[in-house]
Design an enzyme around this catalytic site. Structure first.
Site: not given
Length: 420
Positions: A231, A205, A208, A128, A374
Site C-alpha cells: 500500500k 493499524d 492507510q 478491517h 473487509c
C-alpha cells in the site's frame, strides 16, 4: 484548470509509474483503487530486479559476497523503515508478510500470554477484518471480552464512548488510524494517552496512514504499529511490525525454525536477538529490499508534500461528488480544503449495486473497488451488503477525478434509463 493544478505533484511523478501508461478496453487507465494496493515506481521495480539479477542469496550467516550484499541490503531496508516512522531503533522493526501477519504476531505472542478470562479488548466497529478476527480467535481461547467503540453521528470514531468503555479490566486497545471505508482519521494520540493512563497497551493499524502522511511512532507513543508494503509503493508479500523494544523483548517468538534461533539443542533452544527472533525462516528478501527502495522514494518526495497534495485532491473529489445526485457517502465530510479525512470515498447509490457500477466503470478504463472492503460488520451497521469505493494516491490527478465523476454520472444515467 488553475495554475496550482497545472503543477501538481502527480504531473511530476507520473512517469515514474509504468503501469499507469496503458489503455483498458481502449480507454486510458484511471487507477483509483489505491486503498486496496498502490502502484510501484520504477525505483522499486529496479530494486527488486537488481536483487534477483545481482545479489540473490540467503541473508545472515553467509560468508560469501552475494550473501553479504543481500544481508546489507535487507538490514539496510530495516534501517530505512525505522527512520521513516521515527522508531528509536531498527531492532523495533520486524519484517512480516503483511500487516495481517503483524497483527497475528502480536495476538498470538502477546495476547495469548497476557489476556485472561474477563480481560477486555477495546476495538472499533470500523476495523478491517485483519484487526478483528485475530482478536476474536484470541478472545475465544483466553476468555477475554471484546468491546466495540461505536460511531458518532457524523460516522467517526466516538471518543466519548471510548472513554466510557475504558476500565480496570481493559488490557488492550487495538484500532485503525485511518478507516479504509469511512476515510476518517482517528485521534490515535488522544486514544493512546487515555489508554496509557490506565496502563493499557495500544496497537495501531496504520495501513492507510503510513503511505499517506508523516508518522512518528515515538511522538504517537503507540506500543505496536503495523503496515503493509504493497500500500506504500512497495511490493506485495512484505509488511512490518513496529513494537517498543522493551515490549518485543518480553514477547515469546511467534513462529519457530531457522533464522529466529540463537542455539538449538535436543532438549530446547534459545532465541536470537531482536528483531530476528520474530523472523523465522527465509524472509521475503527481495521484497524487503524493494520496500526499502519505496521508503527512499516516498522520503525523497516528502510525506508532508504527499499529505498536503492528497488533501487538495480530497477537497476536489468531494466537490465533484456533490454534482452526483442520490450519492450516499460513508464517513465524515472533509473541510472545503480537504482536511479531516483520507483521500477516499466509499459510497452507494439507491437501486444500483456497487459491483455493477465498478464493472461498467472498468469498461471506460476507470478502476475502482466494490465489495465490503473487509469491513463486513461496519457495512451491516449501514444495512448495506457492500459499497463502491474510489481511493486516491499522490500520482492521481484532478483530470482523473473529472473523468471518474463524468463516467460515474453516465453510468448512473444508464442504469436509471434501463430501470425506468
Amino acid at each position: 484548470m488553475t495554475a496550482i493544478q497545472e503543477k501538481t505533484l502527480a504531473s511530476k511523478v507520473r512517469n515514474d509509474f509504468p503501469i499507469l501508461h496503458q489503455e483498458i478496453h481502449g480507454k486510458p487507465l484511471v487507477y483509483l483503487d489505491n486503498a486496496a494496493t498502490s502502484q510501484k515506481p520504477v525505483a522499486v521495480l529496479d530494486a527488486l530486479s537488481h536483487y534477483y539479477e545481482k545479489d540473490n542469496a540467503n541473508v545472515h550467516r553467509g560468508a560469501h559476497t552475494l550473501s553479504v550484499r543481500a544481508t546489507e541490503a535487507y538490514e539496510g531496508a530495516r534501517d530505512k523503515i525505522a527512520r521513516f516512522i521515527h522508531a528509536a531503533s531498527s531492532k523495533e522493526i520486524v519484517f512480516t508478510r503483511n500487516a495481517t501477519e503483524a497483527i497475528n504476531l502480536v495476538a498470538y505472542s502477546w495476547g495469548l500470554n497476557h489476556l485472561q478470562p474477563g480481560d477486555e479488548i477495546i476495538t472499533s466497529v470500523m476495523e478491517h477484518h485483519s484487526n478483528l478476527v485475530p482478536w476474536q480467535i484470541i478472545a475465544k481461547q483466553t476468555g477475554a471480552v471484546i468491546k466495540y467503540v461505536p460511531l458518532t453521528e457524523n460516522e467517526s470514531f466516538n471518543v466519548d464512548a471510548f472513554k466510557s468503555l475504558l476500565s480496570d479490566k481493559t488490557k488492550l486497545v487495538t484500532i485503525v488510524h485511518v478507516s479504509n471505508t469511512l476515510g476518517c482519521i482517528n485521534p490515535v494520540e488522544e486514544v493512546i494517552k487515555l489508554a496509557h493512563e490506565k496502563g493499557v497497551k495500544v496497537l495501531i493499524d496504520a495501513c492507510q496512514s503510513v503511505p499517506h502522511m508523516p508518522i512518528n511512532v515515538q511522538e504517537m507513543d503507540c506500543d505496536w504499529l503495523v503496515a503493509s508494503g504493497h500500500k506504500m509503493c512497495g511490493p506485495s508479500g512484505v509488511g512490518f511490525l513496529y513494537g517498543k523494544q522493551s515490549i518485543l523483548e518480553a514477547m515469546p517468538p511467534f513462529l519457530g525454525g531457522g533464522e529466529m534461533i540463537d542455539e538449538v539443542f535436543f532438549d530446547g533452544f534459545t532465541c536470537g536477538e531482536l528483531p530476528h527472533k520474530f523472523e523465522a525462516g527465509t524472509p521475503a528478501i527481495g521484497e524487503a529490499i524493494a520496500l526499502g527502495a519505496a521508503v527512499d522514494y516516498l522520503t525523497h518526495i516528502g510525506m508532508d508534500k504527499i499529505h498536503a497534495y492528497e488533501e487538495e485532491l480530497t477537497g476536489y473529489l468531494f466537490r465533484k461528488l456533490e454534482e452526483v445526485p442520490n450519492l450516499r457517502i460513508y464517513g465524515p465530510l472533509p473541510t472545503k480544503e480537504g482536511k479531516g479525512r483520507a483521500a477516499l470515498a466509499a459510497f452507494n447509490i439507491p437501486g444500483i449495486h456497487g459491483s455493477d457500477l465498478s464493472t461498467l466503470l472498468d469498461h471506460e478504463g476507470v478502476a475502482i473497488r466494490s465489495g465490503h472492503h473487509c469491513t463486513q460488520p461496519l457495512h451491516r451497521l449501514f444495512n448495506a451488503s457492500g459499497s463502491a469505493r474510489v481511493s486516491l494516491y499522490f500520482y492521481n490527478s484532478y483530470e482523473e477525478i473529472d473523468q471518474f465523476v463524468m463516467v460515474l454520472k453516465e453510468t448512473i444515467d444508464f442504469f436509471t434509463n434501463m430501470m425506468g
